[in-house]
Every structure is written in C-alpha cells, then in structure tokens.
Design an enzyme around this catalytic site. Structure first.
Site, mmCIF file in Angstrom:
data_model
loop_
_atom_site.group_PDB
_atom_site.id
_atom_site.type_symbol
_atom_site.label_atom_id
_atom_site.label_comp_id
_atom_site.label_asym_id
_atom_site.label_seq_id
_atom_site.Cartn_x
_atom_site.Cartn_y
_atom_site.Cartn_z
ATOM 1 C CE LYS A 71 36.149 50.863 73.474
ATOM 2 N NZ LYS A 71 36.086 50.931 72.019
ATOM 3 C CG ASP A 106 35.700 53.895 69.817
ATOM 4 O OD1 ASP A 106 36.923 54.092 69.677
ATOM 5 O OD2 ASP A 106 35.230 53.134 70.692
ATOM 6 C CE1 TYR A 226 46.446 46.919 65.083
ATOM 7 C CE2 TYR A 226 44.505 47.653 66.276
ATOM 8 C CZ TYR A 226 45.826 47.270 66.260
ATOM 9 O OH TYR A 226 46.534 47.236 67.430
HETATM 10 P P1 NDP Z 1 31.695 43.579 71.277
HETATM 11 O O1 NDP Z 1 32.137 42.461 72.138
HETATM 12 O O2 NDP Z 1 30.843 44.651 71.865
HETATM 13 O O3 NDP Z 1 30.870 42.970 70.015
HETATM 14 C C1 NDP Z 1 31.426 41.895 69.292
HETATM 15 C C2 NDP Z 1 30.608 41.679 68.021
HETATM 16 O O4 NDP Z 1 31.321 40.714 67.237
HETATM 17 C C3 NDP Z 1 29.230 41.124 68.245
HETATM 18 O O5 NDP Z 1 28.351 41.628 67.268
HETATM 19 C C4 NDP Z 1 29.440 39.624 68.077
HETATM 20 O O6 NDP Z 1 28.307 38.935 67.631
HETATM 21 C C5 NDP Z 1 30.453 39.602 66.968
HETATM 22 N N1 NDP Z 1 31.270 38.389 66.948
HETATM 23 C C6 NDP Z 1 32.287 38.068 67.768
HETATM 24 N N2 NDP Z 1 32.831 36.894 67.405
HETATM 25 C C7 NDP Z 1 32.128 36.457 66.320
HETATM 26 C C8 NDP Z 1 32.212 35.310 65.485
HETATM 27 N N3 NDP Z 1 33.127 34.367 65.674
HETATM 28 N N4 NDP Z 1 31.333 35.196 64.458
HETATM 29 C C9 NDP Z 1 30.410 36.164 64.253
HETATM 30 N N5 NDP Z 1 30.278 37.267 65.006
HETATM 31 C C10 NDP Z 1 31.129 37.415 66.030
HETATM 32 O O7 NDP Z 1 33.027 44.176 70.624
HETATM 33 P P2 NDP Z 1 33.257 45.641 70.033
HETATM 34 O O8 NDP Z 1 32.085 46.004 69.182
HETATM 35 O O9 NDP Z 1 33.648 46.563 71.109
HETATM 36 O O10 NDP Z 1 34.548 45.411 69.127
HETATM 37 C C11 NDP Z 1 34.464 44.681 67.915
HETATM 38 C C12 NDP Z 1 35.753 44.867 67.135
HETATM 39 O O11 NDP Z 1 35.904 46.226 66.738
HETATM 40 C C13 NDP Z 1 37.011 44.515 67.935
HETATM 41 O O12 NDP Z 1 37.809 43.695 67.145
HETATM 42 C C14 NDP Z 1 37.710 45.833 68.165
HETATM 43 O O13 NDP Z 1 39.110 45.695 68.123
HETATM 44 C C15 NDP Z 1 37.248 46.627 66.973
HETATM 45 N N6 NDP Z 1 37.240 48.068 67.259
HETATM 46 C C16 NDP Z 1 38.048 48.866 66.504
HETATM 47 C C17 NDP Z 1 38.102 50.212 66.728
HETATM 48 C C18 NDP Z 1 39.008 51.048 65.884
HETATM 49 O O14 NDP Z 1 39.217 52.222 66.232
HETATM 50 N N7 NDP Z 1 39.529 50.532 64.791
HETATM 51 C C19 NDP Z 1 37.303 50.863 67.779
HETATM 52 C C20 NDP Z 1 36.470 49.932 68.513
HETATM 53 C C21 NDP Z 1 36.477 48.586 68.247
HETATM 54 P P3 NDP Z 1 27.359 38.070 68.648
HETATM 55 O O15 NDP Z 1 26.329 39.043 69.154
HETATM 56 O O16 NDP Z 1 26.812 37.019 67.783
HETATM 57 O O17 NDP Z 1 28.258 37.552 69.734
#
Ligand code: NDP
Length: 301
Positions: A71, A106, A226
C-alpha cells in the site's frame, strides 16, 4: 460467469493474496450489477511492484486493489488523491490515459462501520492499538469524524513515536496521546473510552493468538482483523469484559464497496452483501442497524 473479448479485468495485488476475500465479494458485486468484468488475485513480490503496475496497465487492466505489503509503495507510483496522501497509502487504483489514479478506501470502510453501528464519536476519546498502515486509515476516519482525542498503544516505541509525529503533522486539531504497552495503562484508558479499536495484526494468525491485554469498561470494541467465525483475539477479550465487539469483516466489505464505487460508480447494498457473506462463512449476523436502511443497487455521482 461468462467472458467475452470485451470482458474487463479488475483485481488485487498483495503478498500473500490467496487468503483474500476480496475476489469473493467483488465478483459477487459484478454479477449483481450485471457488469461484464472479472476480479482476480495477483500475488506480487515486493521487488516486482513497479513492474507489475506497468504490466497491468499495459495489459488494459481497469482497476486494482492493493493490499499488504504494497500500500505504501504504490502511493509513490500513482496520482493519489488527498485522502490517500494524508494516510500515506493507497489501496485502490484505477487506470487513466497515462497511468494510475489512486485512493484509500480503508478509512471509508471503518467510517461506514461506525455509521452502521450508529456510533457518534465526535468530541470523544478513542483508544487505538497499533501504529501501522491500517492505524493511519483509522486515524484519518476518526479525525474526519471529529474525535477529540486518540490514545495510541503500540508494542514498539519507535513506530509509536513516528505515528504520533505523523498524527501531529497531518491532524493538528486532533489531540493524540501515547498509552504504555502495559496492562495498568491500558485498563485506565479502556475504562474511560466509548470506543477501542485494534489495528494490530494480533489475531490474524487465528487459533492460539490471544489479546495481550484484558479489556474493560462499557465501550464498544472494533477489530480491524477478521476471523472466519468472527471470534478474533480482541473480540474474545472484549466479550470476556462484557463489551459489544465486532471483527473486521464489515470494515473489509465496506472498503470493498467503496472501491467498487470508485471504479464503477455503482454502490452495492452493504447489508445485503454482508448477510450473503456471513451465510457463506457460516457466522452470526453482525449488528449494524445503520446499514439496515436498505437501498437498492443505485448509481452514484
Ligand atoms: P502493519 O504491518 O502496517 O502494522 C502492524 C501493526 O501490528 C503494528 O502496529 C505492529 O506493532 C502490530 N503487531 C504486529 N504483530 C504484533 C504482535 N505480535 N504483538 C503486538 N503488536 C503486533 O499492518 P496493517 O496496519 O496494514 O494491518 C494490521 C491488520 O489490520 C492486519 O491484520 C490487516 O488484515 C488488518 N486490516 C484490516 C482491514 C479491514 O478492512 N478489515 C483493512 C486494513 C488492514 P509493532 O510496531 O510493535 O511491530
């Protein structure tokens, strides 16, 4: 599905992309609207994104959804609108004479879920877990809904502080605060907010993933992640606390409706498609009274 020499092609790029539900509902939208087009998944490696965009354009593809991890990279390759520029990411592009135009739906998906739940968040404080790409889209929606304050809790401090700087630069009117990645700080914030949002990818792994925190208070919990049965890690934690909760399926569907509208100027009826999708996944209907006001498929603007 019948195809001809005139069938138009739409699709989604991501890596991985095989788990995506977008082809399921986008093809359903096309069929319902009687449009001669198909929507296909394309798995594209990060090193191939620029070539893939050029190739898809050259092959006459009309529109593409962009998912993780592309993205942000795609933003720099397209003529992006103001919303996508604020968020710093593009999830929907459409062809024009000389290349691609892009937007981000989004944030619209998240906003439409708030409206569907009839949640009035203007002037309130919201707790948000996560500081990645989806957090930026949710933040954009919250700012547009005139939320007073967003308190952000993220595991890694580096990403948290970069996110706080982004929020201050782009939404100077919005108060932002950090919440320590600790149970006591989370509980204190949970107890006073009417809305908690998870944008971390916790729960994406399915079984075995647990919320890192107990939740509390009487607010609503929305999860961007989800699960097929709707019971993500955050939804389970919210239900244990007696809070109303919803996983990311309605948001996913609503962003897809918005993308479809961007390409075809036709808005599928959210509630009808959501009920179809829920039945297909074998899960309970989500409570979205604001979506129940049923419109027939109609043409927009
Ligand atoms: P990014 O990779 O940009 O960000 C991931 C985030 O999750 C960071 O804040 C990261 O924290 C945190 N994270 C990941 N693993 C862990 C863990 N084990 N413990 C704590 N924190 C964790 O991903 P996105 O923001 O693009 O996507 C995040 C989720 O949102 C995905 O699951 C995606 O499927 C969902 N999503 C859903 C949408 C919808 O329409 N329903 C639309 C867009 C996304 P850190 O900085 O510490 O790594």
């Amino acid at each position: 599905m019948s195809m001809s020499g005139n069938t138009k092609v739409f699709g989604i790029i991501g890596n991985p992309v095989s788990h995506s539900l977008s082809p399921v509902f986008q093809n359903y939208f096309l069929e319902q609207a009687g449009i001669d087009a198909i929507y296909a998944p394309f798995c594209v490696r990060e090193c191939d994104v620029v070539r893939a965009l050029g190739g898809l354009w050259a092959a006459g593809v009309e529109g593409i959804n962009v998912t993780v991890p592309h993205k942000e990279a795609v933003l720099g390759q397209v003529e992006a609108d103001a919303d996508a520029m604020c968020i710093g990411a593009v999830n929907t592009i459409k062809r024009h004479a000389a290349g691609w135009r892009g937007t981000n739906t989004d944030w619209r998906g998240f906003r439409d879920v708030l409206h569907g739940m009839k949640m009035e968040v203007s002037g309130t404080e919201v707790l948000m877990f996560g500081a990645g790409g989806s957090a930026r889209a949710v933040l954009h929606a919250l700012a547009r809904e005139r939320v007073r304050k967003v308190s952000i809790c993220n595991r890694s401090e580096g990403r948290l502080h970069a996110f706080i700087r982004h929020a201050g630069d782009v939404y100077p009117e919005l108060a932002v605060a950090t919440v320590a990645w600790k149970q006591a700080a989370v509980s204190a914030t949970c107890d006073r907010v009417a809305l908690t949002v998870n944008t971390t990818s916790i729960g994406l792994g399915g079984k075995g993933d647990h919320s890192p925190f107990r939740l509390s208070g009487d607010g609503v919990v929305l999860d961007a992640v989800y699960a097929q049965n709707g019971h993500t890690a955050f939804v389970c934690a919210a239900e244990q606390a007696g809070c109303k909760a919803m996983d990311g399926l309605p948001m996913l569907l609503a962003q897809g409706v918005s993308s479809f509208c961007y390409w075809h100027r036709i808005e599928p009826t959210r509630i009808t498609v959501l009920r179809w999708l829920e039945a297909r996944l074998g899960r309970e209907p989500a409570d979205l009274p604001g979506w129940e006001k049923v419109y027939e498929v109609h043409t927009t603007g």
